[in-house]
Write a protein that holds these residues in place. Structure first.
Motif, PDB file in Angstrom:
ATOM      1  N   GLY A  25     -31.112  -0.843 -23.770  1.00 45.41           N
ATOM      2  CA  GLY A  25     -31.100  -1.300 -25.152  1.00 45.41           C
ATOM      3  C   GLY A  25     -29.664  -1.363 -25.640  1.00 45.41           C
ATOM      4  N   ALA A  26     -29.377  -0.620 -26.712  1.00 44.20           N
ATOM      5  CA  ALA A  26     -28.019  -0.662 -27.268  1.00 44.20           C
ATOM      6  C   ALA A  26     -27.119   0.409 -26.650  1.00 44.20           C
ATOM      7  CB  ALA A  26     -28.085  -0.473 -28.782  1.00 44.20           C
ATOM      8  N   THR A  27     -27.710   1.301 -25.865  1.00 43.95           N
ATOM      9  CA  THR A  27     -26.923   2.400 -25.297  1.00 43.95           C
ATOM     10  C   THR A  27     -26.322   1.996 -23.967  1.00 43.95           C
ATOM     11  OG1 THR A  27     -28.711   3.752 -26.165  1.00 43.95           O
ATOM     12  CG2 THR A  27     -27.032   4.884 -24.860  1.00 43.95           C
ATOM     13  N   GLN A  28     -25.019   2.130 -23.873  1.00 40.57           N
ATOM     14  CA  GLN A  28     -24.378   1.792 -22.608  1.00 40.57           C
ATOM     15  C   GLN A  28     -24.388   3.003 -21.695  1.00 40.57           C
ATOM     16  OE1 GLN A  28     -20.618  -0.171 -22.974  1.00 40.57           O
ATOM     17  NE2 GLN A  28     -20.468  -0.586 -20.783  1.00 40.57           N
ATOM     18  N   ALA A  29     -24.878   2.837 -20.463  1.00 42.04           N
ATOM     19  CA  ALA A  29     -24.989   3.966 -19.548  1.00 42.04           C
ATOM     20  C   ALA A  29     -23.946   3.919 -18.442  1.00 42.04           C
ATOM     21  CB  ALA A  29     -26.387   4.020 -18.944  1.00 42.04           C
ATOM     22  N   LEU A  30     -23.446   2.734 -18.124  1.00 44.37           N
ATOM     23  CA  LEU A  30     -22.412   2.619 -17.096  1.00 44.37           C
ATOM     24  C   LEU A  30     -21.255   1.790 -17.645  1.00 44.37           C
ATOM     25  CD1 LEU A  30     -24.522   1.793 -13.889  1.00 44.37           C
ATOM     26  CD2 LEU A  30     -23.514   3.995 -14.505  1.00 44.37           C
ATOM     27  N   PHE A  31     -20.041   2.236 -17.359  1.00 46.09           N
ATOM     28  CA  PHE A  31     -18.853   1.557 -17.885  1.00 46.09           C
ATOM     29  C   PHE A  31     -17.975   1.075 -16.734  1.00 46.09           C
ATOM     30  CE2 PHE A  31     -20.337   4.537 -21.005  1.00 46.09           C
ATOM     31  CZ  PHE A  31     -20.219   3.883 -22.222  1.00 46.09           C
ATOM     32  N   GLY A  32     -18.011  -0.203 -16.469  1.00 44.07           N
ATOM     33  CA  GLY A  32     -17.094  -0.815 -15.514  1.00 44.07           C
ATOM     34  C   GLY A  32     -17.010  -0.130 -14.168  1.00 44.07           C
ATOM     35  N   ILE A  33     -18.161   0.034 -13.514  1.00 46.31           N
ATOM     36  CA  ILE A  33     -18.146   0.713 -12.212  1.00 46.31           C
ATOM     37  C   ILE A  33     -17.744  -0.267 -11.117  1.00 46.31           C
ATOM     38  CG2 ILE A  33     -19.488   2.033 -10.535  1.00 46.31           C
ATOM     39  CD1 ILE A  33     -19.362   3.407 -13.227  1.00 46.31           C
ATOM     40  N   SER A  34     -16.648   0.046 -10.436  1.00 51.16           N
ATOM     41  CA  SER A  34     -16.234  -0.747  -9.282  1.00 51.16           C
ATOM     42  C   SER A  34     -16.164   0.188  -8.094  1.00 51.16           C
ATOM     43  CB  SER A  34     -14.863  -1.376  -9.525  1.00 51.16           C
ATOM     44  OG  SER A  34     -14.942  -2.264 -10.616  1.00 51.16           O
ATOM     45  N   LEU A  35     -17.008  -0.073  -7.110  1.00 48.87           N
ATOM     46  CA  LEU A  35     -17.122   0.868  -5.995  1.00 48.87           C
ATOM     47  C   LEU A  35     -17.429   0.090  -4.726  1.00 48.87           C
ATOM     48  CD1 LEU A  35     -17.359   3.936  -5.222  1.00 48.87           C
ATOM     49  CD2 LEU A  35     -19.792   3.745  -5.713  1.00 48.87           C
ATOM     50  N   LEU A  36     -16.887   0.568  -3.627  1.00 52.12           N
ATOM     51  CA  LEU A  36     -17.193  -0.018  -2.323  1.00 52.12           C
ATOM     52  C   LEU A  36     -18.102   0.942  -1.571  1.00 52.12           C
ATOM     53  CD1 LEU A  36     -13.589  -1.124  -1.285  1.00 52.12           C
ATOM     54  CD2 LEU A  36     -15.471  -2.623  -1.980  1.00 52.12           C
ATOM     55  N   ILE A  37     -19.111   0.397  -0.905  1.00 46.97           N
ATOM     56  CA  ILE A  37     -19.973   1.241  -0.076  1.00 46.97           C
ATOM     57  C   ILE A  37     -19.766   0.812   1.373  1.00 46.97           C
ATOM     58  CG2 ILE A  37     -22.328   1.986   0.420  1.00 46.97           C
ATOM     59  CD1 ILE A  37     -21.633   2.755  -2.392  1.00 46.97           C
ATOM     60  N   PRO A  38     -19.195   1.724   2.202  1.00 48.22           N
ATOM     61  CA  PRO A  38     -18.886   1.370   3.593  1.00 48.22           C
ATOM     62  C   PRO A  38     -20.135   1.351   4.476  1.00 48.22           C
ATOM     63  CG  PRO A  38     -18.263   3.648   3.142  1.00 48.22           C
ATOM     64  CD  PRO A  38     -18.769   3.088   1.851  1.00 48.22           C
ATOM     65  N   ALA A  39     -20.114   0.469   5.472  1.00 48.06           N
ATOM     66  CA  ALA A  39     -21.265   0.306   6.359  1.00 48.06           C
ATOM     67  C   ALA A  39     -21.443   1.517   7.252  1.00 48.06           C
ATOM     68  CB  ALA A  39     -21.081  -0.947   7.209  1.00 48.06           C
ATOM     69  N   LYS A  40     -22.697   1.885   7.487  1.00 46.44           N
ATOM     70  CA  LYS A  40     -23.070   2.972   8.400  1.00 46.44           C
ATOM     71  C   LYS A  40     -22.296   4.257   8.129  1.00 46.44           C
ATOM     72  CE  LYS A  40     -24.958  -0.108  11.750  1.00 46.44           C
ATOM     73  NZ  LYS A  40     -25.059  -0.555  13.124  1.00 46.44           N
ATOM     74  N   GLN A  41     -22.112   4.524   6.860  1.00 47.31           N
ATOM     75  CA  GLN A  41     -21.530   5.785   6.426  1.00 47.31           C
ATOM     76  C   GLN A  41     -22.455   6.327   5.338  1.00 47.31           C
ATOM     77  OE1 GLN A  41     -18.320   7.010   7.499  1.00 47.31           O
ATOM     78  NE2 GLN A  41     -18.443   5.374   9.016  1.00 47.31           N
ATOM     79  N   VAL A  42     -22.279   7.610   5.032  1.00 45.95           N
ATOM     80  CA  VAL A  42     -23.045   8.180   3.937  1.00 45.95           C
ATOM     81  C   VAL A  42     -22.130   8.326   2.731  1.00 45.95           C
ATOM     82  CG1 VAL A  42     -24.403  10.137   3.132  1.00 45.95           C
ATOM     83  CG2 VAL A  42     -24.536   9.434   5.533  1.00 45.95           C
ATOM     84  N   THR A  43     -22.518   7.686   1.637  1.00 47.50           N
ATOM     85  CA  THR A  43     -21.748   7.816   0.410  1.00 47.50           C
ATOM     86  C   THR A  43     -22.566   8.643  -0.577  1.00 47.50           C
ATOM     87  OG1 THR A  43     -20.768   5.647   0.772  1.00 47.50           O
ATOM     88  CG2 THR A  43     -20.593   6.568  -1.462  1.00 47.50           C
ATOM     89  N   ALA A  44     -21.982   9.718  -1.057  1.00 46.06           N
ATOM     90  CA  ALA A  44     -22.697  10.562  -2.019  1.00 46.06           C
ATOM     91  C   ALA A  44     -22.207  10.247  -3.427  1.00 46.06           C
ATOM     92  CB  ALA A  44     -22.464  12.031  -1.701  1.00 46.06           C
ATOM     93  N   LEU A  45     -23.148  10.165  -4.363  1.00 45.34           N
ATOM     94  CA  LEU A  45     -22.791  10.020  -5.769  1.00 45.34           C
ATOM     95  C   LEU A  45     -23.083  11.350  -6.442  1.00 45.34           C
ATOM     96  CD1 LEU A  45     -24.569   6.589  -6.527  1.00 45.34           C
ATOM     97  CD2 LEU A  45     -22.343   6.973  -5.462  1.00 45.34           C
ATOM     98  N   ILE A  46     -22.053  11.981  -6.990  1.00 42.49           N
ATOM     99  CA  ILE A  46     -22.274  13.276  -7.648  1.00 42.49           C
ATOM    100  C   ILE A  46     -21.830  13.193  -9.103  1.00 42.49           C
ATOM    101  CG2 ILE A  46     -21.988  14.580  -5.504  1.00 42.49           C
ATOM    102  CD1 ILE A  46     -19.190  15.407  -6.581  1.00 42.49           C
ATOM    103  N   GLY A  47     -22.214  14.210  -9.847  1.00 40.86           N
ATOM    104  CA  GLY A  47     -21.851  14.258 -11.259  1.00 40.86           C
ATOM    105  C   GLY A  47     -22.927  14.988 -12.026  1.00 40.86           C
ATOM    106  N   PRO A  48     -22.606  15.442 -13.245  1.00 39.10           N
ATOM    107  CA  PRO A  48     -23.593  16.180 -14.041  1.00 39.10           C
ATOM    108  C   PRO A  48     -24.757  15.285 -14.462  1.00 39.10           C
ATOM    109  CG  PRO A  48     -21.603  15.753 -15.324  1.00 39.10           C
ATOM    110  CD  PRO A  48     -21.310  15.313 -13.929  1.00 39.10           C
ATOM    111  N   SER A  49     -25.858  15.908 -14.913  1.00 38.31           N
ATOM    112  CA  SER A  49     -27.021  15.142 -15.372  1.00 38.31           C
ATOM    113  C   SER A  49     -26.610  14.134 -16.425  1.00 38.31           C
ATOM    114  CB  SER A  49     -28.064  16.073 -15.990  1.00 38.31           C
ATOM    115  OG  SER A  49     -28.431  17.051 -15.072  1.00 38.31           O
ATOM    116  N   GLY A  50     -27.182  12.942 -16.343  1.00 36.06           N
ATOM    117  CA  GLY A  50     -26.899  11.941 -17.364  1.00 36.06           C
ATOM    118  C   GLY A  50     -25.586  11.222 -17.183  1.00 36.06           C
ATOM    119  N   CYS A  51     -24.939  11.414 -16.017  1.00 41.35           N
ATOM    120  CA  CYS A  51     -23.630  10.791 -15.819  1.00 41.35           C
ATOM    121  C   CYS A  51     -23.762   9.348 -15.370  1.00 41.35           C
ATOM    122  CB  CYS A  51     -22.809  11.565 -14.804  1.00 41.35           C
ATOM    123  SG  CYS A  51     -23.493  11.448 -13.143  1.00 41.35           S
ATOM    124  N   GLY A  52     -24.974   8.922 -15.032  1.00 38.55           N
ATOM    125  CA  GLY A  52     -25.177   7.523 -14.667  1.00 38.55           C
ATOM    126  C   GLY A  52     -25.321   7.280 -13.176  1.00 38.55           C
TER     127      GLY A  52
END
Lengths: 261, 282
Positions: A25-52
């Motif tokens: 709706g009017a609430t922005q949850a992600l701000f300009g995320i630019s990220l690369l995900i490498p092939a056949k690797q494990v990428t972990a996304l961490i952060g506190p609750s509600g971080c997106g």
């Protein structure tokens, strides 16, 4: 802040996101995320609750489409194709990008029918071929030996850890290249968690894995790269050992040393 | 609140419940006591004689069965379809809330109003005449709200996890609904059908205006024929019949058969529902 430098020179990238914004709706949850995900690797996304981090994960297979009044801006490329481009076949996308959820959610059907569900809706009718796919997927998910004698039993009778591995098998049966995992072990006991983590270690030889986790030790154990999210922003992404020993940003350091979150 | 008031409230709740059960029990007891003597093979298999003062009620049983089957055949698919639309497809905004409110209100509209509506639309405007078709459609309109509400609730009760998992595996929305929502919500939909059966079999006002005949010498041949029906037959025997006082056993017998019929149909539906509940448990 797409930074190629943290990856080896010949590392192939599977997912590229460019300035992704997300709105509920009017609430922005992600701000300009630019990220690369490498092939056949494990990428972990961490952060506190509600971080997106979960919101971001669910953008990658367009699961957020089902949320009314939500909106994505920016670019998400999977194998150079913009998955939000008009005319994108979401069914094809989700065949390539499998997902495992936080709460294990097997269907109240037999173990066999759970794993065969994906191939069946995609048109596989041959019973022998289905049996092959089911066995292969269950083996890959390291649960075949536990269930091979009761494939016709209801999946709801399995333990929590087994259910989650069954859900992984079910996702693999469709033949994805990428596996998204949304806190796959957060509802499991330590022993079942270890089995899931071992499984992730095995799967990374064939799959590109993106895992959201609350548990920093888990991120440290299973992932090659770690991205730290905070209040809808991507603070930094680097090789996992680097993030946990010598992060560039103060916020990351505060989080992993337990000063907040 | 202290312990004594707690106990008092519990006691009064219990008394109220018992009182309700008692009243219903007495009605049942009264019908069975007075109606059992009328029951015999001839009563359920023969045509009425002397305007229903003797003979049987066979054509009324058949008529009511036809009407119930016709009503469910029309209202169940429509109701389930509407429920699927409301819970799965429609925007969950203010418009949806208004539609839902309208449907609930519709469930409370007196049945004679549905009868008049059916008379105007199906009997006269559509030209179906007084017929099984017109009667079934009218009854279907009447039970639709009940079926929609029950179906919608059972659709909404299916956990989000099943939906997410289906979609994430590449199912289209309809594939998801067909394979992973409808089967699990079937038992709730059948509950709606059971309530519908009860109402369709028992209502008098709607069929009075759209289908029911007091006496027919033969069974209906097509959906455009009139039929006799148990509730209407009972109404005539009890209030309009010249010998009403002397044929109480026929009235009670008809009521008892109507009860048994509804009970039997509901029992069948409950068995189907139990099957679905056992098959898909989570």
């Amino acid at each position: 802040m797409v930074e190629q430098s943290i990856y080896p020179k010949d590392q192939k990238m599977v997912i590229t996101t460019n300035q992704v914004n997300f709105f509920y709706g009017a609430t922005q949850a992600l701000f300009g995320i630019s990220l690369l995900i490498p092939a056949k690797q494990v990428t972990a996304l961490i952060g506190p609750s509600g971080c997106g981090k979960s919101t971001f994960l669910r953008c990658l297979n367009r699961m957020n489409d089902t949320i009314p009044h939500s909106r994505v801006e920016g670019e998400i490329l999977i194998n150079q194709q913009d998955i939000y481009a008009p005319g994108t076949d979401v069914v094809e996308l989700r065949k390539k990008v499998g997902m495992v959820f936080q709460k294990s959610n097997p269907f109240p059907k037999s173990i066999f029918d759970n794993v065969a569900y994906g191939p069946r809706i995609h048109g596989e009718k041959n019973p022998r071929r289905l049996a092959e796919i089911v066995e292969q997927s269950l083996q890959q998910a390291a649960i075949w030996d536990e269930v091979k004698d009761r494939l016709q039993a209801n999946a709801m009778g399995l333990s929590g850890g087994q259910q989650q591995r069954l859900c992984i098998a079910r996702a693999l049966a469709v033949g994805p290249k990428i596996l998204l995992m949304d806190e796959p072990a957060s509802a499991l006991d330590p022993k079942a968690t270890t089995r899931i983590e071992d499984l992730i270690g095995e799967l990374r030889t064939n799959y590109t894995i993106v895992i959201v986790t609350h548990n920093m030790q888990q991120a440290a154990r299973v992932s090659d790269y770690t991205a730290f999210f905070y209040e809808g922003n991507l603070i930094e992404c680097d090789q996992t050992p680097k993030i946990f020993t010598n992060p560039r940003e103060k916020q990351t350091e505060d989080y992993i040393t337990g000063r907040f979150g | 609140m202290n312990n004594t008031t707690d106990k008092l409230i519990l006691l009064s709740m219990r008394l109220i419940t018992y009182a309700i059960v008692l009243v219903i029990g007495y009605i049942l007891f009264d019908i069975i006591r007075n109606g059992a003597s009328a029951l015999n093979w001839q009563f359920v298999s023969a045509f009425p004689r002397r305007s229903g003062a003797s003979g049987g009620i066979f054509p009324a049983i058949v008529g009511t069965l036809y009407l119930v089957v016709g009503t469910i055949a029309v209202s169940l698919p429509l109701g389930i379809g509407g429920a699927i639309y409301l819970s799965e497809y429609a925007d969950q905004g203010r418009f949806n809330t208004m539609i839902r409110l309208a449907i609930i209100t519709l469930a409370g509209v007196p049945s004679i109003v549905f009868g008049l509506f059916g008379l105007g639309l199906f009997v006269l405007f559509c030209g179906f005449g007084s017929s099984i078709l017109a009667g079934s459609l009218t009854l279907a309109c009447m039970v639709l709200p009940t079926i929609i509400v029950a179906s919608e609730e059972s659709l909404r009760a299916v956990p989000k996890g099943f939906r997410d998992a289906s979609l994430a595996l590449g199912a289209t929305k309809w594939e998801m609904i067909r394979t992973n929502i409808l089967p699990y919500s079937m038992s709730g939909m059948i509950t709606g059908a059971i309530l519908g059966i009860g109402r369709a079999a028992g209502e008098t006002a709607p069929i009075l205006l759209t289908v029911a005949a007091f006496y027919l010498p033969r069974l209906p041949k097509s959906v455009f024929d009139q039929v006799m029906a148990l509730p209407y037959h009972l109404y005539i025997l009890a209030t309009q019949h010249p010998e009403a006082e002397r044929i109480r056993h026929m009235q009670y017998g008809t009521a008892l058969i109507l009860l048994l019929l509804v009970l039997g149909l509901s029992l069948g539906a409950i068995l189907i529902r139990t099957h679905f509940r056992k098959k898909f448990r989570w």
